[in-house]
Structure formats: C-alpha cells, structure tokens
Scaffold this active site. Structure first.
Site, mmCIF file in Angstrom:
data_model
loop_
_atom_site.group_PDB
_atom_site.id
_atom_site.type_symbol
_atom_site.label_atom_id
_atom_site.label_comp_id
_atom_site.label_asym_id
_atom_site.label_seq_id
_atom_site.Cartn_x
_atom_site.Cartn_y
_atom_site.Cartn_z
ATOM 1 N N GLY A 27 121.758 44.506 2.990
ATOM 2 C CA GLY A 27 121.721 43.267 2.211
ATOM 3 C C GLY A 27 123.100 42.747 1.826
ATOM 4 O O GLY A 27 123.226 41.827 1.023
ATOM 5 N N ASP A 63 133.264 31.590 3.349
ATOM 6 C CA ASP A 63 132.923 31.977 1.982
ATOM 7 C C ASP A 63 134.206 32.236 1.173
ATOM 8 O O ASP A 63 134.350 31.758 0.041
ATOM 9 C CB ASP A 63 132.046 33.235 2.034
ATOM 10 C CG ASP A 63 131.674 33.734 0.658
ATOM 11 O OD1 ASP A 63 130.802 33.125 0.020
ATOM 12 O OD2 ASP A 63 132.268 34.734 0.211
ATOM 13 N N LYS A 83 135.876 30.199 -2.150
ATOM 14 C CA LYS A 83 136.298 30.887 -3.379
ATOM 15 C C LYS A 83 137.779 30.646 -3.679
ATOM 16 O O LYS A 83 138.146 30.416 -4.831
ATOM 17 C CB LYS A 83 136.014 32.384 -3.254
ATOM 18 C CG LYS A 83 134.516 32.682 -3.240
ATOM 19 C CD LYS A 83 134.261 34.125 -2.836
ATOM 20 C CE LYS A 83 132.777 34.442 -2.883
ATOM 21 N NZ LYS A 83 132.493 35.775 -2.320
ATOM 22 N N GLY A 107 125.824 41.154 -5.031
ATOM 23 C CA GLY A 107 124.715 42.029 -5.400
ATOM 24 C C GLY A 107 123.956 41.477 -6.592
ATOM 25 O O GLY A 107 124.482 40.673 -7.365
HETATM 26 N N1 LIG Z 1 123.650 37.393 -3.265
HETATM 27 C C1 LIG Z 1 124.798 37.546 -3.882
HETATM 28 O O1 LIG Z 1 125.264 38.662 -4.067
HETATM 29 C C2 LIG Z 1 125.560 36.325 -4.367
HETATM 30 C C3 LIG Z 1 126.797 36.538 -5.014
HETATM 31 C C4 LIG Z 1 127.472 35.434 -5.541
HETATM 32 C C5 LIG Z 1 126.927 34.158 -5.392
HETATM 33 N N2 LIG Z 1 125.744 33.996 -4.729
HETATM 34 C C6 LIG Z 1 125.198 32.643 -4.628
HETATM 35 O O2 LIG Z 1 124.030 32.577 -5.431
HETATM 36 C C7 LIG Z 1 123.102 31.661 -4.861
HETATM 37 C C8 LIG Z 1 121.782 32.365 -4.609
HETATM 38 O O3 LIG Z 1 121.994 33.410 -3.696
HETATM 39 P P1 LIG Z 1 120.893 34.554 -3.448
HETATM 40 O O4 LIG Z 1 121.591 35.633 -2.720
HETATM 41 O O5 LIG Z 1 120.191 34.877 -4.709
HETATM 42 O O6 LIG Z 1 119.917 33.791 -2.443
HETATM 43 P P2 LIG Z 1 118.467 34.269 -1.950
HETATM 44 O O7 LIG Z 1 118.259 35.717 -2.239
HETATM 45 O O8 LIG Z 1 118.316 33.793 -0.567
HETATM 46 O O9 LIG Z 1 117.461 33.448 -2.887
HETATM 47 C C9 LIG Z 1 117.466 32.064 -2.880
HETATM 48 C C10 LIG Z 1 116.471 31.517 -3.868
HETATM 49 O O10 LIG Z 1 116.620 30.100 -3.860
HETATM 50 C C11 LIG Z 1 115.326 29.514 -3.782
HETATM 51 N N3 LIG Z 1 115.425 28.206 -3.146
HETATM 52 C C12 LIG Z 1 115.993 27.888 -1.970
HETATM 53 N N4 LIG Z 1 115.920 26.580 -1.744
HETATM 54 C C13 LIG Z 1 115.271 26.033 -2.815
HETATM 55 C C14 LIG Z 1 114.900 24.733 -3.176
HETATM 56 N N5 LIG Z 1 115.151 23.681 -2.378
HETATM 57 N N6 LIG Z 1 114.251 24.556 -4.368
HETATM 58 C C15 LIG Z 1 113.996 25.598 -5.173
HETATM 59 N N7 LIG Z 1 114.346 26.868 -4.884
HETATM 60 C C16 LIG Z 1 114.966 27.080 -3.715
HETATM 61 C C17 LIG Z 1 114.524 30.500 -2.957
HETATM 62 O O11 LIG Z 1 113.147 30.226 -3.192
HETATM 63 P P3 LIG Z 1 111.997 31.151 -2.585
HETATM 64 O O12 LIG Z 1 112.006 32.400 -3.417
HETATM 65 O O13 LIG Z 1 110.759 30.340 -2.790
HETATM 66 O O14 LIG Z 1 112.354 31.381 -1.162
HETATM 67 C C18 LIG Z 1 115.016 31.832 -3.518
HETATM 68 O O15 LIG Z 1 114.305 32.195 -4.675
HETATM 69 C C19 LIG Z 1 123.768 31.135 -3.578
HETATM 70 O O16 LIG Z 1 124.451 29.946 -3.869
HETATM 71 C C20 LIG Z 1 124.764 32.233 -3.249
HETATM 72 O O17 LIG Z 1 125.864 31.722 -2.491
HETATM 73 C C21 LIG Z 1 125.054 35.053 -4.214
#
Ligand SMILES: NC(=O)c1ccc[n+]([C@@H]2O[C@H](COP(=O)([O-])OP(=O)(O)OC[C@H]3O[C@@H](n4cnc5c(N)ncnc54)[C@H](OP(=O)(O)O)[C@@H]3O)[C@@H](O)[C@H]2O)c1
Length: 417
Positions: free
Chosen positions: A179, A193, A197, A295
């Site tokens: 992941g 990315d 940043k 994470g």
């Molecule tokens: N993962 C990390 O470690 C991390 C670290 C720093 C920043 N980020 C940032 O944080 C954000 C979220 O990342 P994530 O890793 O949590 O993503 P993720 O696990 O893919 O989850 C994305 C979420 O967004 C929802 N979503 C997507 N499109 C949508 C829409 N049009 N309307 C409403 N909900 C919507 C999805 O809904 P469903 O559940 O219905 O699919 C899901 O719940 C991103 O911008 C990412 O760049 C992530």
C-alpha cells in the site's frame, strides 16, 4: 458520539487518510463527525450506512458543521469542494497536494477575500510538521535551502534496490502490495508528487509561486542494477531528492532529481517509506526532520493537528509571499551548472546537448553512460527529448569526478562478469 468541544466536522473521503482521521477522532472525541461524503455506493464500509452521504452539498450546506476535512482522491472534485467552502468563509483542511499546489494563488486569494481558512500540513510529508515549522518558526528568518526525500513510495523502492538487490519491478510490486505505491505509480516514481510538495514548500519557505514547468524534474522509473551498483562502488546511494535553494545570485533553484547522496548527508539514512527534510536557515543553521511521510494514521494525525489548530483560530500567514504593493517575485534560476550522471538503453536516440564538459563511457549498441556538466536551463529545455531515450538521469555532487564514475563503472562490470 457527542464531542467534548460541541464542534462538528464534515469529512470528505473515507479511504486511507479519511479512515485514519476517523480512527484518531474516535480515540480523541473532541469533535463530532457529522457525516462522511464518499463516492462508491456499492463499497463495503466499516461504519453503518447512515454515517455516509454521497452528496457533497449535504455537508457543504449544513450550517451546523464547524469545519471540513477534504480527503478525497479526485483533485478536480476536491478543488470544487475547497473552493465552495472558502467562498462561504468556512474552515477546511486538505491533504491533496496536487490540487493545492496547482491552484495555490486562487486558494490564497479566496482566503483573503472571504476570510475562510485552508490548512494542508498532511499534503506535504505526512506526519512531519514541515509547513507549520516553516510558517511558525521561519516566517521571518531567511532560509537558504529546504531539501529532502518527500515521496515515500519511491524511497521504499530505492531502498529495496540498494539494500536487497531487488529489481525495479520486484520492488515496485512489493511497494504496491504494502500500500505504499498506487496501482498507477506514475505520480510517485515520476517525481510529480515530490514536485507538488516542493512547490508548496517553496511558497511557505521562500514566498515563490512555482509553475511545474519551472522545476527540473526526473523520476526513478528507469533506474537499473548498473546504476545502483555504480552508486555502491562510489560509496553512495541514489535518493529522489526535491530541493528549493537560494543561490549566490539570490535566485531560487528548484529541482526533483535522483541524487547521489553519501554518508555525510542525513538523507543517506532515510530508508523505506520514511521522508526527511533538511532546512538551512541564515541564522538558525541546519535542522533535519524525519518521519513517516504517508500512511493512514501518520497522515490522519497531520490532518487532526490541522483540525485542532484551525479550531483554535490558526491560519497560515504566507509571510513570505509577495504582497500586492510589492509584486516583485523571487526569480527562478537556470544559469547555475549541474553535474549529472545519465545512462540510457537507447544511445542512438540521445539528443545533442550543450554540455560544458562531457565524459562518455560504457558505450555499446545497447547502452551508454555519461557524466556531464550542463546549465540547469539547458537541461530543463532538453529534458523532454532526453526522456524519450528512457534514460536514468541523476545529479552527482561536484566533488565526484567523471574519472571516479568511469573507474567505478569498470569495477561494476568486472563484478558482473
Ligand atoms: N495515502 C496517503 O498516505 C496520503 C498521504 C498524504 C496525502 N494523501 C492525500 O490524501 C488524499 C486521499 O488519499 P487516500 O490515500 O486516502 O485515497 P484513497 O484511499 O484512494 O481514498 C479516496 C477516498 O476519496 C473518495 N472519493 C473519491 N472521489 C470522490 C468524489 N468525487 N466524491 C466523494 N468522495 C470521493 C473515495 O470514495 P469511495 O470510498 O466511495 O471510493 C475514497 O473514500 C489524496 O489527495 C492523497 O493525495 C494521501
């Protein structure tokens, strides 16, 4: 659950970060979660159906909600949500580095016009409080350089290549299984990315509003065992380093490049999915921050810190951004010289570049390596053509000579035979 503060939060997104924030809020019930807006109606959820909505307006127009957390994976929709919240003078925190870095001037202007608040610590290096450090501590002190490993996925891959001798494909598959990397890893391994940043860091550290095309960017996707072995023979490691640096002419140099780092650099010791950021300030000297850059819980923790700060009235000051009455922007520099290492499996496609110095080695019909010195602006201009050759391009510190690289390459060849 009723909150201790009586405040209510609306959350957009219940993926990796949204769930991380939700877990933290359950253990620390200072806030009541009003509802969570998600997209996929068919997905199995760990919470009851009535915890969710599929309509962003149900949250955005709910006047009982005190603030929002935007944690969705769709940058276009995220911009619409953040824009609407700020136009209503609301407080919103976000983790979406792509959306924020590409729209920063508008988002700053909206906060000024409608007196809303946008915080986004989680968008840069997960749990490392880099933006707050830049804002709160270095709002007035001149900084000379901020550089670091800002992308956990690519660092995980580079670490595995170096420490365990995995192939790029094996290391990427492992990062995806754990992941740390997306199914489509282009944003991470291509350096985009890290570019998002470092652009946000440049705004807070130097007051520079950066356009992506001003940043010299290359990724790690074409690295091979040959490159890793060369680095090892030279006593270093390749890391994807993003940097924003003021040079001797008071101009800003920006880049995201694989870089050969040695044990005298803190970045040499940043391993696996960790991030590390080095700050060099005029009076305070050097500092180094290291921590989990991504994470669920580390990023959820950064969002929670923003939520708590926003509820206490905290806003970014953007102290270094040029004001309207002094619209002079820090110039972005291209005249400085870089020493680069390049290896391509398509030597026949190599374009003519205005090298200041050039040493080619290991040249045959399937391979060419070179160490050359070139002006940053020339490398920037020729980068699209170079990328057509599937080249691995990295910065070499100036104290490593081309001869040392050639000798190391010969040693690598002997070891491989
Ligand atoms: N993962 C990390 O470690 C991390 C670290 C720093 C920043 N980020 C940032 O944080 C954000 C979220 O990342 P994530 O890793 O949590 O993503 P993720 O696990 O893919 O989850 C994305 C979420 O967004 C929802 N979503 C997507 N499109 C949508 C829409 N049009 N309307 C409403 N909900 C919507 C999805 O809904 P469903 O559940 O219905 O699919 C899901 O719940 C991103 O911008 C990412 O760049 C992530």
């Amino acid at each position: 659950m009723k909150s201790k503060s009586g405040k209510r939060i609306g959350i957009f997104g219940f993926g990796c970060v949204g769930q991380g924030l939700h877990d933290v809020l359950q253990e620390n019930p200072h806030l009541e979660v009003a509802k969570i807006c998600v997209k996929d109606r068919e997905k199995l959820r760990t919470l009851p159906t009535d915890a969710f909505t599929y309509d962003p307006q149900e949250l955005l127009q709910d006047t009982s909600i005190d603030l929002f957390a935007e944690l969705i994976s769709d940058p276009k929709e995220a911009l619409l949500i953040v824009r609407q919240a700020l136009e209503a003078g609301k407080t919103i925190v976000s983790a979406n580095k792509k959306m924020i870095s590409e729209n920063l001037p508008e988002l700053v202007a909206l906060q000024e016009e409608f007196c809303g608040t946008l915080l986004y610590e989680a968008a840069v290096c997960g749990s490392i409080p880099i933006l707050r450090t830049l804002e709160a501590y270095y709002g007035t002190e001149p900084l000379q350089e901020v550089s670091g490993i800002l992308n956990g996925s690519s660092n995980y891959i580079l670490t595995k290549l170096d420490a365990e001798g995995l192939s790029y494909e094996q290391a990427l598959a492992e990062a995806q299984a754990l992941g740390f990397a997306e199914a489509d890893p282009t944003l991470d391994v291509g350096g985009y990315d890290a570019l998002h940043k470092i652009s946000l860091i440049a705004a807070h550290a130097f007051g520079a509003l950066v356009k992506p095309e001003q940043v010299l960017r290359a990724g790690i996707q074409h690295i091979s065992k040959k490159d890793i072995n060369l680095a090892q023979v030279l006593g270093g490691r390749f890391r994807l380093v993003a940097s924003a640096k003021i040079n001797a002419h008071n101009r800003l140099e920006l880049q995201v490049l694989p870089t050969l780092v040695f044990p005298d650099s803190e970045l040499y010791y940043v391993e696996a999915e960790f991030n590390g950021v080095a700050l060099h300030a005029k009076y305070a000297g050097s500092q180094f921050l290291k921590g989990r850059g991504a994470g669920s819980h580390p990023t959820g923790s950064a969002v929670w810190a923003d939520v708590s700060a926003a509820l206490a009235g905290y806003k970014y000051s953007y102290a270094k951004l040029p004001k309207e009455e002094e619209p002079v922007q820090l110039k972005i520099e291209g005249e400085d010289e870089l020493q680069v290492y390049l290896r391509t499996p398509r030597p026949e496609l190599l374009p003519q570049l205005p090298w200041l110095q050039l040493t080619s080695f290991g040249v045959d019909s399937r391979n060419a390596q070179l160490v050359g010195t070139i002006l940053r602006k020339d490398l920037l201009a020729h980068l699209p053509a170079l990328k057509q050759t599937a080249a691995f391009i990295a910065q070499l510190p100036s104290y490593i000579s081309a001869n040392q690289a050639v000798n190391a390459s010969c040693q690598v060849l002997e070891e491989l035979v």
